[in-house]
Design an enzyme around this catalytic site. Structure first.
Site, short mmCIF file in Angstrom:
data_model
loop_
_atom_site.label_atom_id
_atom_site.label_comp_id
_atom_site.label_asym_id
_atom_site.label_seq_id
_atom_site.Cartn_x
_atom_site.Cartn_y
_atom_site.Cartn_z
N ARG A 255 0.75 -1.36 -0.30
CA ARG A 255 0.09 0.11 -0.23
C ARG A 255 1.05 1.20 -0.37
NH1 ARG A 255 -5.11 -1.66 4.32
NH2 ARG A 255 -5.00 -3.83 3.27
N ARG A 270 1.94 1.00 10.44
CA ARG A 270 1.41 1.35 9.12
C ARG A 270 2.60 1.48 7.98
NH1 ARG A 270 -2.99 3.97 7.55
NH2 ARG A 270 -3.64 5.48 9.36
N GLU A 342 -7.78 0.58 14.65
CA GLU A 342 -8.07 -0.19 14.07
C GLU A 342 -7.66 -1.99 13.70
OE1 GLU A 342 -9.26 0.36 10.23
OE2 GLU A 342 -9.63 -1.35 8.80
N SER A 345 -11.67 -5.51 9.33
CA SER A 345 -12.84 -5.45 9.29
C SER A 345 -13.30 -6.31 8.81
CB SER A 345 -12.40 -4.18 8.45
OG SER A 345 -11.94 -3.86 6.86
N ARG A 382 -0.26 -5.39 11.84
CA ARG A 382 -0.68 -4.44 13.54
C ARG A 382 -1.25 -5.35 14.41
NH1 ARG A 382 -4.87 0.06 10.78
NH2 ARG A 382 -3.42 0.93 9.99
#
Length: 417
Positions: A255, A270, A342, A345, A382
């Site tokens: 990403r 991140r 987070e 999801s 994460r």
RNA sequence: GGAGGGAUGCGAGAGCGGCCGAAUCGGAUGGUCUCGAAAACCAUUGUGGGGCAACCCACCGUGGGUUCAAAUCCCACUCCCUCCGCCA
């Protein structure tokens, strides 16, 4: 891809799109182009019908009587040649606009703008900040080296080393085993895909700036295995009995994290590259809400077994992203920051990406688009971040969560002397 | 990297430029027969779009082209297969 017919006939459908804060002008422009398109299409189809009739008649006419009829047919051909490019251009522009329109938010999704997610439930006790934050601990234990990674690749990259690698492999093994027991087919997919695959998965054009392109723009690095997994059933019409199809993708994810300068710069929270186990389901269109609950339940069960305090939030319409009709985030308490962040999801796309993919199911009544859903099973880096904070021992080492011990053969990570 | 062959409906597999949305076989579904089943026989069986009723249009890997007319001819691309070379 949205359903144009519903967009023009179904007021609720349109309202669901507008709840995602899409300009009414985009919708109106799309509908207007669609009107024009259908007008010209009708004209062209009528011309084609006449041409088809004329051509068939020529075929039945003796050779000596043909020239006159051919001349008449040529006139039709020329008339068509004038209109067809107009239709093609309209269709191109219509498609360009329609691709930008997001999936309508489901009626159950909470209203409000960004950051107005509704807390569904909170599980576990939050605690005080630990002695070290995740980044400090990982560095002290020699598990993560970001300074050298920055030399090699730039910011937001990391070398995972020593026990961090064993923990990563253990997480993957444990999570994949769990998912296989739930009927998921494990898959290591290609992480480079074509532009058309990106588009069909619902990521292009809206998320294009988050994606790395390679090979002169021929191929793109996926940000999640959801993309190649969704392409698995591309263009297929499935039998009812074949559904649900559940896949567990294991892949590296890439990403660009454009627009996040200065955010989450500590540690591996991140990063541009991380490994992830992802759930992806193709289901009967009447079953997708049950599947969403099932995916969420699996996610919660994984977190509970890791022992992290967490909460589940129902993401508000304005923050949903293009493809999701509804999305839950599972947020874990990050003690050093004193807030929930987070980790996972779970989304229901309904038929939004199935439309682009052409993945359908043959039911008794009709052929319908399937529904697709996806959910994070384990985003490794994460998960490690939370593990580094929640599993610290008093001497500055780590206590490996019970569930991972059989998979890595470790109970403790000792401070390095 | 070099040389060939191929891409057609759920599957296999035909297809002279007009009568092909597509033969045939198999599969599936419904029916006849049977106490029941098998076999046999009959029928049905692609997708999308416009009006949304009759009807019409498009689709034979993808995109262009030739023609009054293209699954059928021409060009480009993609993918698959075989052989040679190269690397592991």
């Amino acid at each position: 891809m949205i359903d144009l017919r519903r967009l023009r006939d179904d007021a609720d459908y349109r309202a669901g799109i507008e709840r995602k804060r899409v300009g009414a002008d985009l919708i109106d422009a799309t509908l207007q182009l669609d009107d024009e398109r259908r007008r010209i299409l009708t004209e062209i189809e009528e011309l084609r019908a006449r041409q088809n009739t004329a051509s068939k008649e020529i075929g039945r006419t003796p050779a000596d009587a043909r020239p006159e009829k051919i001349a008449a047919a040529t006139a039709l051909k020329q008339e068509l040649a004038g209109k067809e490019p107009v239709l093609a251009e309209l269709e191109r522009r219509l498609r360009e606009l329609a691709l930008q329109i997001p999936n309508p938010a489901d009626a159950s999704v909470p209203d409000g703008g960004e950051d107005d997610a509704e807390v569904v439930r909170t599980v576990g006790e939050t605690g005080p900040a630990p002695a070290f934050d995740h980044a400090a601990l990982a560095e002290a234990l020699g598990l993560v080296d970001m300074d050298r990674a920055a030399q090699a690749s730039g910011s937001r990259f990391a070398y995972l080393q020593h026990e961090a690698v064993l923990l990563e492999l253990a997480l993957v093994q444990w999570v994949v085993s769990t998912l296989v027991a739930e009927g998921f087919v494990p898959v290591v997919p290609p992480v480079l895909v074509r532009e058309s695959t990106m588009e069909e998965a619902g990521f292009f054009p809206t998320d294009r700036n988050q994606v790395y392109d390679v090979d002169g723009g021929e191929l793109f690095l996926v940000g999640t295995s959801e993309i190649p997994l969704s392409a698995l059933q591309r263009g297929e019409i499935l039998d009812v009995a074949e559904l649900p199809l559940r896949y567990a993708g294991v892949s590296t994810c890439f990403r660009r994290e454009a627009g996040t300068y200065g955010k989450d710069t500590r540690g591996i929270f991140r990063v541009h590259q991380f490994d992830k186990v992802e759930m992806f389901s193709f289901v009967h269109p009447d079953r997708s809400w049950d599947e969403l609950d099932a995916i969420l339940a699996i996610e919660e069960s994984l977190i509970q077994r890791l022992g992290f305090p967490y909460r589940v939030v129902d993401i508000a319409a304005g923050d949903l992203g293009a493809a999701a009709a509804k999305k839950y985030d599972v947020e874990v308490w990050l003690p050093s920051e004193g807030r929930y962040r987070e980790l996972m999801s779970a989304s229901n796309y309904l038929e939004y990406s199935a439309r682009r993919l052409g993945t359908r199911v043959r039911t008794d009544a009709a052929t319908r688009f399937v529904h697709t859903l996806n959910g994070t099973a384990c985003a490794i880096s994460r998960t490690l971040v939370f593990l580094f904070e929640h599993c610290q021992s008093s001497d500055g080492g780590l206590v490996v969560p019970e569930v991972l011990r059989p998979y890595c053969g470790l109970e403790l990570v000792e401070p390095r002397g």
